[in-house]
Motif scaffolding. Structure first.
Motif, PDB file in Angstrom:
ATOM      1  N   TYR A  52       0.822  -1.208   0.000  1.00  0.00           N
ATOM      2  CA  TYR A  52       0.000   0.000   0.000  1.00  0.00           C
ATOM      3  C   TYR A  52       0.857   1.260   0.000  1.00  0.00           C
ATOM      4  O   TYR A  52       0.552   2.235  -0.696  1.00  0.00           O
ATOM      5  CB  TYR A  52      -0.929  -0.004   1.216  1.00  0.00           C
ATOM      6  CG  TYR A  52      -2.078  -0.967   1.096  1.00  0.00           C
ATOM      7  CD1 TYR A  52      -2.622  -1.273  -0.137  1.00  0.00           C
ATOM      8  CD2 TYR A  52      -2.631  -1.590   2.217  1.00  0.00           C
ATOM      9  CE1 TYR A  52      -3.681  -2.157  -0.261  1.00  0.00           C
ATOM     10  CE2 TYR A  52      -3.692  -2.471   2.111  1.00  0.00           C
ATOM     11  CZ  TYR A  52      -4.209  -2.755   0.860  1.00  0.00           C
ATOM     12  OH  TYR A  52      -5.260  -3.626   0.756  1.00  0.00           O
ATOM     13  N   ARG A  53       1.913   1.244   0.785  1.00  0.00           N
ATOM     14  CA  ARG A  53       2.764   2.438   0.856  1.00  0.00           C
ATOM     15  C   ARG A  53       3.349   2.786  -0.501  1.00  0.00           C
ATOM     16  O   ARG A  53       3.321   3.941  -0.933  1.00  0.00           O
ATOM     17  CB  ARG A  53       3.884   2.211   1.859  1.00  0.00           C
ATOM     18  CG  ARG A  53       4.912   3.337   1.818  1.00  0.00           C
ATOM     19  CD  ARG A  53       6.215   2.967   2.459  1.00  0.00           C
ATOM     20  NE  ARG A  53       7.251   3.922   2.065  1.00  0.00           N
ATOM     21  CZ  ARG A  53       8.244   4.278   2.836  1.00  0.00           C
ATOM     22  NH1 ARG A  53       8.367   3.774   4.031  1.00  0.00           N
ATOM     23  NH2 ARG A  53       9.149   5.127   2.399  1.00  0.00           N
ATOM     24  N   ASN A  54       3.900   1.802  -1.192  1.00  0.00           N
ATOM     25  CA  ASN A  54       4.540   2.077  -2.477  1.00  0.00           C
ATOM     26  C   ASN A  54       3.531   2.351  -3.580  1.00  0.00           C
ATOM     27  O   ASN A  54       3.817   3.127  -4.504  1.00  0.00           O
ATOM     28  CB  ASN A  54       5.458   0.919  -2.853  1.00  0.00           C
ATOM     29  CG  ASN A  54       6.722   0.888  -2.028  1.00  0.00           C
ATOM     30  OD1 ASN A  54       7.666   1.599  -2.311  1.00  0.00           O
ATOM     31  ND2 ASN A  54       6.733   0.073  -0.976  1.00  0.00           N
ATOM     32  N   ALA A  55       2.350   1.749  -3.490  1.00  0.00           N
ATOM     33  CA  ALA A  55       1.307   2.068  -4.454  1.00  0.00           C
ATOM     34  C   ALA A  55       0.868   3.526  -4.303  1.00  0.00           C
ATOM     35  O   ALA A  55       0.685   4.249  -5.294  1.00  0.00           O
ATOM     36  CB  ALA A  55       0.115   1.126  -4.274  1.00  0.00           C
ATOM     37  N   ILE A  56       0.712   3.967  -3.064  1.00  0.00           N
ATOM     38  CA  ILE A  56       0.339   5.360  -2.803  1.00  0.00           C
ATOM     39  C   ILE A  56       1.453   6.303  -3.251  1.00  0.00           C
ATOM     40  O   ILE A  56       1.189   7.365  -3.829  1.00  0.00           O
ATOM     41  CB  ILE A  56       0.017   5.557  -1.307  1.00  0.00           C
ATOM     42  CG1 ILE A  56      -1.267   4.804  -0.946  1.00  0.00           C
ATOM     43  CG2 ILE A  56      -0.126   7.036  -0.965  1.00  0.00           C
ATOM     44  CD1 ILE A  56      -1.561   4.752   0.534  1.00  0.00           C
ATOM     45  N   ALA A  57       2.713   5.924  -2.996  1.00  0.00           N
ATOM     46  CA  ALA A  57       3.839   6.745  -3.422  1.00  0.00           C
ATOM     47  C   ALA A  57       3.870   6.892  -4.937  1.00  0.00           C
ATOM     48  O   ALA A  57       4.111   7.988  -5.472  1.00  0.00           O
ATOM     49  CB  ALA A  57       5.150   6.142  -2.926  1.00  0.00           C
ATOM     50  N   ALA A  58       3.606   5.789  -5.659  1.00  0.00           N
ATOM     51  CA  ALA A  58       3.587   5.850  -7.120  1.00  0.00           C
ATOM     52  C   ALA A  58       2.469   6.766  -7.614  1.00  0.00           C
ATOM     53  O   ALA A  58       2.668   7.561  -8.541  1.00  0.00           O
ATOM     54  CB  ALA A  58       3.419   4.442  -7.696  1.00  0.00           C
ATOM     55  N   LEU A  59       1.305   6.648  -6.994  1.00  0.00           N
ATOM     56  CA  LEU A  59       0.182   7.499  -7.383  1.00  0.00           C
ATOM     57  C   LEU A  59       0.448   8.966  -7.061  1.00  0.00           C
ATOM     58  O   LEU A  59       0.021   9.861  -7.799  1.00  0.00           O
ATOM     59  CB  LEU A  59      -1.093   7.027  -6.675  1.00  0.00           C
ATOM     60  CG  LEU A  59      -1.653   5.672  -7.121  1.00  0.00           C
ATOM     61  CD1 LEU A  59      -2.834   5.271  -6.234  1.00  0.00           C
ATOM     62  CD2 LEU A  59      -2.087   5.729  -8.584  1.00  0.00           C
ATOM     63  N   ALA A  60       1.163   9.212  -5.957  1.00  0.00           N
ATOM     64  CA  ALA A  60       1.465  10.593  -5.573  1.00  0.00           C
ATOM     65  C   ALA A  60       2.469  11.231  -6.529  1.00  0.00           C
ATOM     66  O   ALA A  60       2.393  12.435  -6.813  1.00  0.00           O
ATOM     67  CB  ALA A  60       2.007  10.631  -4.142  1.00  0.00           C
TER      68      ALA A  60
END
Length: 365
Positions: A52-60
């Motif tokens: 979840y953390r890296n998915a959110i980082a990619a989206l950000a």
């Protein structure tokens, strides 16, 4: 007179701005350790957290990459694609996986202290791979070598010596059980095991920097590259999580730390940290930003004790101080490289920053 006063005030604000932004950044990055630890303490799977953390980082990062790098983004090649996959495996999967596991065995403050050793580990790897030159007769090279040895000594001390326990704040919750079911020998064993896991995370993180310094030359679009690395890491972490944890409930998101933790760490460690560090480095350079890193360790120690009820040990205090001294020695030596224009290898900090080996920011966890 008013114009003169206004000019003086404006000048003072401009001088203070880098300090205010950098100190504020350290508080923000300290939050990544605390939110991560709180999420793990609330039962969230560390593997799912990484996804979840890296998915959110990619989206950000993706919107900024699409907007600001649409004209400068180079074509993707198979070599770069493979390197991105390896980078995504080294950082999100291996580094974060082992670091978070070690954090569960020890504490957030302990992990933040050990992570200050990353620049020294990166320096050693850079020397081995001939990305960094050492002229032992020069003072700056001597400072980097001595700083590296001092850093390792601090990490070794933290591993082997725990010492008396200190509680900065009395707290009803603790991150480590102290009941009779766990002997002091078992606790020490867990502490050593956790330290080794964190050190493996340090090694993976340093390897990430080395490979990133090579990849960024072939794909000089940092926002796009960072977003792709986070995406690759999220996908690979998802595969690992699905294999290791077959419980569908582990993926559930609620309005608690299972949401706040990945959301904060993903956005803070990528978007906000990238903007602030880039802004400060334009005027003061990477050495200035890196020199504030031990402040994050102090903040995490204080807030971890107050908010999470973490215990502090004498070995951690002494080892953390030794690591900070070693870090500053390496930073000083690398700063002299910048002044003399002899730095030979560009690299980026974790996920987003633009630095040179071995000056890296161990805050972006």
């Amino acid at each position: 007179m008013e114009e003169i006063c206004g000019a003086k005030v404006g000048n003072m604000v401009n001088k203070a701005k880098p300090y205010v932004l950098t100190v504020g950044l350290q508080f923000g990055m300290a939050g990544t350790y605390l939110f991560t630890m709180a999420s793990l303490n609330h039962g969230m799977s560390r593997l799912v957290f990484i996804v979840y953390r890296n998915a959110i980082a990619a989206l950000a990062l993706a919107p900024f990459a699409l907007i600001f790098e649409r004209k400068v983004r180079p074509k993707m090649t198979w070599t770069v694609f493979v390197q991105i996959l390896v980078l995504g495996f080294l950082e999100p999967v291996v580094d974060q996986g082992f670091t978070f596991l070690g954090m569960q065995y020890t504490s957030a403050s302990f992990a933040s202290a050990v992570m200050n050793a990353v620049p020294s580990v990166t320096f050693v790897l850079a020397v081995i791979l001939r990305l960094e030159r050492v002229r032992i007769k020069e003072l700056r090279s001597q400072a980097k070598v001595v700083g590296t040895l001092v850093t390792f000594a601090g990490a070794l001390l933290m591993t082997l010596y725990k010492g008396p326990q200190f509680d900065l704040f009395h707290h009803s919750n603790t991150t480590h059980q102290q009941g009779g079911s766990h002997s002091s020998q078992n606790n020490h064993s867990h502490w050593v095991t956790g330290t080794l896991f964190i050190c493996l995370g340090c090694l993976a993180w340093s390897s990430f920097y080395i490979l990133q310094s090579i990849t960024v030359k072939r794909y000089p679009a940092e926002l796009s590259l960072s977003s792709l690395i986070c995406l690759a890491g999220a996908l690979q972490s998802a595969v690992v999580a699905l294999i290791a944890d077959h419980n569908p409930r582990a993926w559930a998101i609620r309005f608690d730390y299972t949401l706040y933790g990945p959301l904060y760490t993903g956005i803070m460690s990528s978007g906000i940290a990238y903007y602030i560090q880039g802004l400060v480095m334009q005027s003061r350079g990477p050495v200035f930003v890196t020199s504030f890193n031990p402040l994050c360790m102090i903040i995490v120690t204080a807030l971890g004790s107050f908010l999470l009820g973490e215990h502090l040990y004498l070995g951690s205090i002494i080892g953390g101080i030794i690591i900070a001294v070693g870090l500053y020695s390496v930073v000083w030596g690398k700063g002299k490289d910048y002044e003399n224009g002899t730095s030979s290898s560009p690299a980026r900090t974790k996920e987003t920053e633009t630095l040179q080996l071995p000056i890296t920011s161990p805050n972006n966890k």
